[in-house]
Design an enzyme around this catalytic site. Structure first.
Site, mmCIF file in Angstrom:
data_model
loop_
_atom_site.group_PDB
_atom_site.id
_atom_site.type_symbol
_atom_site.label_atom_id
_atom_site.label_comp_id
_atom_site.label_asym_id
_atom_site.label_seq_id
_atom_site.Cartn_x
_atom_site.Cartn_y
_atom_site.Cartn_z
ATOM 1 N N HIS A 26 0.835 -1.200 0.000
ATOM 2 C CA HIS A 26 0.000 0.000 0.000
ATOM 3 C C HIS A 26 0.866 1.244 0.000
ATOM 4 O O HIS A 26 1.920 1.293 0.644
ATOM 5 C CB HIS A 26 -1.027 -0.005 1.133
ATOM 6 C CG HIS A 26 -0.485 0.076 2.523
ATOM 7 N ND1 HIS A 26 -0.166 1.270 3.126
ATOM 8 C CD2 HIS A 26 -0.218 -0.892 3.432
ATOM 9 C CE1 HIS A 26 0.267 1.030 4.360
ATOM 10 N NE2 HIS A 26 0.259 -0.272 4.574
ATOM 11 N N GLU A 28 -4.858 2.066 2.681
ATOM 12 C CA GLU A 28 -4.961 0.835 3.473
ATOM 13 C C GLU A 28 -5.169 1.161 4.944
ATOM 14 O O GLU A 28 -5.985 0.543 5.632
ATOM 15 C CB GLU A 28 -3.685 -0.006 3.285
ATOM 16 C CG GLU A 28 -3.733 -1.381 3.962
ATOM 17 C CD GLU A 28 -3.303 -1.395 5.430
ATOM 18 O OE1 GLU A 28 -3.620 -2.358 6.143
ATOM 19 O OE2 GLU A 28 -2.663 -0.413 5.864
ATOM 20 N N ASP A 64 3.175 -6.212 3.452
ATOM 21 C CA ASP A 64 2.805 -5.100 4.346
ATOM 22 C C ASP A 64 3.193 -5.427 5.784
ATOM 23 O O ASP A 64 2.385 -5.353 6.694
ATOM 24 C CB ASP A 64 1.293 -4.828 4.236
ATOM 25 C CG ASP A 64 0.866 -3.648 5.112
ATOM 26 O OD1 ASP A 64 1.729 -2.817 5.443
ATOM 27 O OD2 ASP A 64 -0.323 -3.571 5.475
#
Lengths: 468, 468
Positions: B279, B325, B353
């Site tokens: 993200h 996100e 992530d």
């Protein structure tokens, strides 16, 4: 926290006890072992630093919290039952931090984390926007041609090296204390330094800075290590990057603070003094746990263990909790002045002001003719993990002026490998203190003070040659 | 930074190369080894995260910096020469942090370090002063009688456990996301949580929180771990301690952000997609290095190494850099909606992530009938230190909704033991990334994407039972 060390200490203790029992009975040496045992099994040191950081917290010299800290110390020392508890006034300047904001505004916008250096003036209320003149060190700034600096914000970008001794601090701190004067002499509009710290936290390290009569005063700040990295990366892309600074600290005159003092009266030479000390003030962004709540706790608890002995040592053990160390050793200087006549009766002095890391070595500054005898006397400290060191001690900041006045000093060297990760930042909080390491410090100071208070070696006056 | 690991990888690489050369020539397996070699010897991943953190920095969804980040990504992906680069709009709320101050005002004054939780409303401009209702966990708050909470500031004081998997976060994050609703239902005037973080830094960890229709909205903040310790110590002394809170965040409507997408067009099945993602948005107090500049760098560099191969894999490798996100998987949800018709052509998806720690395991979520074949295909990843794991992957936050929509996913498990020391704090800066570990991640994602893009096993549609 480190069980193996506790085990090691216990086994050394047993060895020591056995050795003592076969050689001497109820001698001072036995008491040294008992002191170690008492200190290592006591929570007093930790309780003291917990109390100071929780019930008082940040206590910048001259601030309302400074007086709260003085009252805390008076009450605590009194409740511990010392033979004497008193305080002595110290005039201290009042400086308020205010706000400190910075950002790069060109070629891109990047907010930065900074903090004002202690004593700094404010920027104009509209802030300062200027290009950056970056230097590797104070020395590089000193050597720079003025046209490289004029109208710019000087940026001293020296990294602080990590050492168990903390010697990296000494190599880089000149930029903090002297940078504003040197930068202003070359026409800088402000100075920003890379924090004098070994961490990678996005927190800036404060600390005192100085102006000089006749040199324009410019705002002075420190930026965090990650922010200094960021500014470097931006300067590589654009040497004309613009830094914006806004700071609103205030210098507000003077206030009265106090050195707080407690004594265990000596049994046979009560006028002679073994001085163990720390400083009560702290910077304002943490809670002053490692700097110097730890020291306050260490020397206070050490003296309390001596106070609790059935037979007191010969000399008086004096605990001094100095005022206003951070902003210029003001308590230390005031003490030396107020006690000038009594200094010849100071047998030896030491200050604990380097956090709560374990003590691994004791150095002294005594006459060379006495060094061997002092080392022999201090040798039981080895059972607490403290090796005998050299005779080049400074004694600690607030007692550093005493050798020139004839007073011997000792430095109980602490493991300071992480001290400059937290020192002078919001991160100076209680959780950074290992209770077991703190107790080892208490034991070492108790042993040191007790041994010195009973020593039969002549130490005073210290003859210091005028040459270094 | 860790030379022995580089040496180990090199020797494994040589073993692997030898093995491949005796078995197959110019096969996909050889390319997998070459990809690893290219990634481990390339600085591209580090250069990308350096560029994003230095040239853009914090990029909160909906803020002006968010759009700067989108432009950065479009320009960067274009300059890297991907076959396709495009963006897709995502509506995101605008939330500005404002100020956040807190202090204990009774029984003593102690300033605290807090930060607003993302989405929180402001306090009144005069702040809130109230007693503290402390709870060990969200569950304890849920079970509390309302009269214990009413008119007070609820304080969820749960410590986050440290694990390589980061599983401690999952155990404590409910207090952050749901605490305001539960506290408000019982009449609390605000909620403060102990930071969902494993560090001892005096920095608070932000993160998104939620309100619920029909339940009063109350201000929500996190305090640093040392401050939570301090509040506990004060509450032990005085259960009626008063906390003062002031926060000025603002909710300012909506803005358009973008999912930014790049593709390496498949050589023989260009309509089928292997999706690797991260993200682009970040929280606003650090520079978004580990969360999720690292992920952006990892998947972009991985795809670039595939783009540079002389023969492209069969399927298209699609890099998606999701918008927003942090504030609710908005980019992930928008992607799933916009690409609904195309989802049956998504062969497998994964998101990076979780910082830049080394990948030690790959888990998947594929049909059980295909699991063995997928594991066999992925087995060359072991030469990069990645072991084959289980079939219970979620794939990462922004692809977590895809399995229910028939898309298989994979989770490349990273060493996250220190991730929650820095996550969502000012400390999320470039210096926290180990370039060698980042390169290992790039290699793993390149191998994963390449292997999956050439796989001959049928994976879609994923049949997920309605029961968990």
């Amino acid at each position: 926290m480190k069980p193996y060390q506790t085990t090691l200490l216990s086994s050394l203790l047993i060895t020591s006890l056995s050795a003592c029992q076969t050689q001497v009975k109820t001698s001072p040496t036995t008491d040294v072992v008992k002191l170690q045992q008492a200190a290592l099994s006591s929570q007093l040191g930790y309780d003291l630093v917990e109390s100071l950081t929780v019930e008082v917290g940040p206590r910048l010299a001259g601030s309302p919290k400074d007086i709260i800290a003085v009252n805390w110390a008076m009450n605590k020392l009194t409740s511990l039952g010392f033979d004497r508890v008193y305080k002595e006034p110290v005039q201290v300047p009042i400086w308020e931090r205010g706000e400190a904001n910075a950002r790069i505004i060109a070629p891109v916008e990047q907010p930065l984390v900074i903090t004002a250096l202690g004593g700094s003036i404010a920027t104009p209320s509209s802030g300062i926007q200027a290009q950056i003149a970056r230097f590797d060190s104070l020395e590089a700034l000193q050597q720079a041609r003025p046209e490289m600096v004029e109208g710019k914000i000087a940026f001293i970008d020296q990294k602080t090296e990590r050492h168990i001794t903390g010697e990296g601090y000494g190599k880089s701190v000149g930029g903090r204390s002297k940078g504003a004067v040197v930068a202003a002499q070359k026409g800088a509009v402000a100075i920003v330094i890379r924090s004098i710290g070994t961490d990678h936290d996005r927190m800036a390290h404060t600390g005192v800075m100085r102006y000089q009569d006749g040199v324009p005063q410019i705002p002075a700040a420190a930026m965090s290590n990650p922010d200094a990295d960021l500014v470097n990366a931006l300067l590589k892309r654009d040497p004309n990057a613009i830094l914006e600074l806004y700071m609103s600290p205030k210098n507000l005159g003077f206030n009265t603070s106090y050195n707080v003092i407690a004594e265990v009266t000596g049994s046979s030479k009560p006028n002679e003094i073994v001085l163990i000390s720390a400083h009560l003030d702290s910077w304002d962004e943490g809670t002053g746990a490692i700097d110097d709540g730890a020291g306050v706790a260490i020397v206070t608890a050490a003296a309390k263990h001596i106070q609790d002995l059935p037979i007191k040592p010969a000399r008086t053990v004096r605990v001094v909790l100095y005022a206003a160390e951070e902003i210029g050793l003001m308590g230390g200087k005031a003490y030396a002045k107020a006690h000038k006549a009594e200094l010849p009766l100071h047998y030896i002095a030491a200050e604990s002001d380097f956090g709560a890391g374990r003590i691994y070595q004791i150095d002294t500054k005594v006459n060379e003719s006495a060094f061997a005898a002092v080392q022999k006397a201090l040798s039981p400290m080895s059972f607490n993990g403290v090796v005998l060191g050299n005779n080049q001690a400074s004694g600690g900041p607030d007692v550093s002026m005493l050798p020139a006045l004839g007073v011997p000093v000792a430095s109980l060297r602490q493991d300071g490998h992480d001290y400059f990760d937290y020192h002078h930042t919001p991160n100076d909080t209680l959780d950074k203190i290992d209770p077991a390491a703190l107790a080892q410090n208490v034991a070492a100071y108790a042993q040191f003070a007790y041994i010195m208070a009973n020593s039969t070696t002549t130490l005073t006056p210290l003859i210091v040659s005028s040459k270094k």
